[in-house]
Design an enzyme around this catalytic site. Structure first.
Site, PDB file in Angstrom:
ATOM      1  N   SER A 545       8.126  30.697  28.253  1.00 36.12           N
ATOM      2  CA  SER A 545       8.932  29.715  27.529  1.00 36.12           C
ATOM      3  C   SER A 545       9.757  30.325  26.408  1.00 36.12           C
ATOM      4  O   SER A 545      10.609  29.654  25.832  1.00 36.12           O
ATOM      5  CB  SER A 545       8.030  28.610  26.965  1.00 36.12           C
ATOM      6  OG  SER A 545       7.098  29.143  26.049  1.00 36.12           O
ATOM      7  N   LYS A 588       5.057  21.028  21.043  1.00 40.25           N
ATOM      8  CA  LYS A 588       6.027  21.927  20.407  1.00 40.25           C
ATOM      9  C   LYS A 588       6.921  21.174  19.433  1.00 40.25           C
ATOM     10  O   LYS A 588       7.367  21.740  18.426  1.00 40.25           O
ATOM     11  CB  LYS A 588       6.861  22.624  21.479  1.00 40.25           C
ATOM     12  CG  LYS A 588       6.073  23.650  22.285  1.00 40.25           C
ATOM     13  CD  LYS A 588       6.900  24.245  23.415  1.00 40.25           C
ATOM     14  CE  LYS A 588       6.077  25.262  24.213  1.00 40.25           C
ATOM     15  NZ  LYS A 588       6.839  25.833  25.342  1.00 40.25           N
TER      16      LYS A 588
END
EC number: 3.4.21.53
Length: 635
Positions: A545, A588
């Site tokens: 990511s 996140k």
């Protein structure tokens, strides 16, 4: 007696009825037999009662026969002296009556012996029962002066109470007081306060209100007419980390166990008679209510499988080699427990801080799942302010925000507030009209070695080669500061790159994808540069990511174009420059908010995973690296 009867019966063989001496001898024999039957004392009493003394002592055997008739038949009506022809009939009749009396006496003697023997046995049992009762009564009074004094000391201690705990004082009493978990609370209400309540698994970091929400929702569900929870429905709480059990099921506080007579723990009266005693566990205590298991992910797998069986059967069965269904001494409640089992119809709520993938799939398939969100600083501040009201203390400006900077747990924030309150009371010498200041909080932080949990990393000033990526650990996200510098290689085409040694292999692999994208976007060959990539603070970055962030930092470093410092991004990069979806976007976002970001760039395919304007962040879904650069680079 038998010999006497034999002689009587054989009399007619050698006796002539008219023979006076033989008649006298036979009469004497009959008198002797009768005296043996009733005894000499009764003989005298009966003779006197029925006026037979004169007949008994007569020299005439015929008159003595009349006396014997009165004694045998217990009547004075016999007064006629029998003649010679009648003597034989009288003798035969008396012999028959005496024979019957002798036979009855023999039977009565046998019966009396049996009765006596049976009475002796019963008497022994009765005496033993009385002994046990007396022992039991004496055992109830085993107190000595020393034990009585210790009991008095304990009773005196019960009367002493310092105060309630801070956590009890400030614990939320309504769902409105559960801060920052509106969506999770709504989900729990819809699943518990229902006609058909569901088993639940609660996920989330510690100290965010999972247990409190479950307690309050049960109380509210009791008030609703359509829920199956009665007014007395229990809320039984236990901890998966402390549940201990024996694989032989000798002890099992969760499901229950059987205390066999030979093992310690059985009731004394049952042990003495060899009767096993089932002991129901917490699942039976929770019957009709809720069983809350905190940290259910730490439970022993075998015990968890047994719990699943109970959830299916809605009862706990017991078994013991010592149980005898035919034993009349077994109490009725023990018969019922062995025959029908202990009821265990309850709603299970398990809470865990683990990732769902680490939870037993079997328990997950039986439960609805609810996720509790991490608390942002604004939530912590509100929790601190509510707790201060409960403590009846004022907060100076900035106190709630300062406490919130040290933790993301509501429970920990309340503890810091309690420490600050205690310090203020100690310094002022009173507890009335107190105001807690930032100096008090700072002093507590120094004593407890507290450090700020999150540093505000965002900035309004763009920077070259510096970008904020996003990572996630458990249920908490964080902003990752990534730096990149690029220098022209000494020999064109022979440049090198350096990466953090602690970075994960997948994060390093994203460097190769980034090289292809850099050439596609800028037309420059990455091998013409010496490149350094640094994840500030180190750490093992597991997953691809960070690819999008690394690519952005490289392009910025090579072209000299600054990057926005108030936005963070996440997403995998492909060699064709496509931004691929990643996991943990919801968590996140929390990390971006904690770091002070205003915007968050995510893959287009993750757009459905997060609400628009979540946590007051501007969410920008993108599909290609060009869209990323258009938003992130400042030209």
């Amino acid at each position: 007696m038998k010999e006497l009867l034999d002689k009587l019966l054989q009399r007619h063989k050698y006796l002539e009825p008219t023979a006076e001496e033989e008649l006298r001898r036979q009469v004497n024999v009959l008198y002797g037999a009768f005296t043996g039957l009733i005894g000499s004392e009764k003989m005298v009493l009966r003779a006197s009662k029925y006026s037979a003394l004169t007949y008994i002592h007569s020299e005439d055997p015929r008159q003595r026969l009349v006396g014997l008739q009165r004694l045998v038949y217990e009547s004075t009506a016999y007064d006629r002296i029998p003649n010679d022809d009648e003597v034989v009939d009288v003798l035969n009749e008396l012999e028959s009556v005496l024979a019957e009396m002798l036979a009855r006496q023999a039977v009565e003697e046998r019966l009396e012996k049996k009765i006596t023997r049976r009475m002796d046995e019963k008497q022994q049992e009765y005496v033993q029962e009385i002994k046990m009762q007396i022992i039991s009564e004496e055992l109830q009074d085993v107190e000595t002066p020393q034990t009585k004094k210790k009991l008095a000391d304990l009773q005196k201690l019960d009367t002493i109470q310092l105060t309630e705990s801070v956590m009890e004082r400030v614990r939320p009493k309504t769902l409105q007081a559960v801060v920052g978990q509106e969506r999770a609370v709504e989900a729990m209400q819809s699943k518990l306060a229902s006609v058909y309540p569901q088993h639940l698994l609660l996920y989330g970091p510690p100290g965010v209100g999972k247990t409190t929400a479950a307690r309050i929702i049960l109380q509210e569900a009791k008030q609703l007419p359509f829920t199956p929870f009665a007014a007395e429905a229990p809320f039984i709480e236990t901890d998966g980390t402390t549940l201990r059990w024996d694989s032989r099921d000798m002890t099992n506080p969760l499901l229950g166990s059987v205390h066999d007579p030979i093992y310690q723990g059985a009731r004394k009266d049952l042990a003495d008679t060899g009767i096993p005693e089932p002991k129901p566990g917490l699942v039976t205590e929770a019957h009709g209510g809720i069983l809350f298991i905190d940290e259910i992910g730490e439970m022993d797998p075998m015990l968890l499988n047994k719990l699943l069986k109970v959830l299916e059967d809605k009862k706990v069965t017991f078994d013991s080699a010592y149980y005898d269904e035919e034993d009349p001494n077994v109490p009725a409640y023990i018969h019922k427990l062995f025959r029908d089992g202990a009821p265990a119809d309850f709603i299970l709520i398990g809470a865990t801080t683990r990732d769902p993938s680490e939870i037993n799939p079997a328990i997950r398939s039986r439960c609805a799942e609810v996720f509790f969100e991490p608390l942002v600083p604004q939530d912590i501040e509100k929790i601190v302010e509510n707790a201060a009201k409960q403590l009846q203390v004022s907060l100076a400006d900035g106190v709630a925000a300062k406490i919130a900077s040290y933790t993301i747990e509501g429970r920990k924030a309340v503890n810091i507030l309690a420490d600050t309150y205690g310090l203020a009371v100690y310094q002022s010498g009173h507890q009335d009209s107190l105001t807690l200041t930032c100096e008090h909080v700072q002093r507590v932080a120094q004593i407890s070695r507290l450090v700020p949990y999150v540093t505000d990393k965002a900035s309004s000033v763009p920077a070259v080669g510096k970008v904020f990526g996003l990572g996630v650990a458990g249920y908490l996200g964080s902003a990752l500061e990534i730096e990149a510098v690029a220098f022209p290689a000494h020999v064109p085409g022979k440049g090198y790159y350096r990466f953090n040694d602690t970075a994960g292999s997948m994060a390093k692999d994203s460097m190769f994808n980034a090289a292809a994208v850099v050439r596609s976007v800028t037309g420059k060959e990455l091998s013409d540069y010496d490149v350094h990539i640094n994840f500030v603070g180190g750490g093992n970055i597991d997953g691809p990511s960070a690819g999008c962030a690394v690519t952005t930092a490289l392009i910025s470093a090579i072209t000299g174009t600054p990057i926005r410092q108030d936005a963070a991004l996440t997403g995998e990069i492909s060699v064709q420059g496509r931004v691929k979806p990643v996991g943990g976007v919801f968590e996140k976002a929390y990390g971006a908010k904690q770091a002070g970001m205003k915007s968050m760039v995510i893959p287009k395919e993750n757009e459905k995973d997060i609400p628009a304007d979540h946590l007051q962040l501007q969410i920008h879904p993108v599909e290609t690296i060009q869209e990323v650069l258009a938003f992130m680079l400042v030209k």
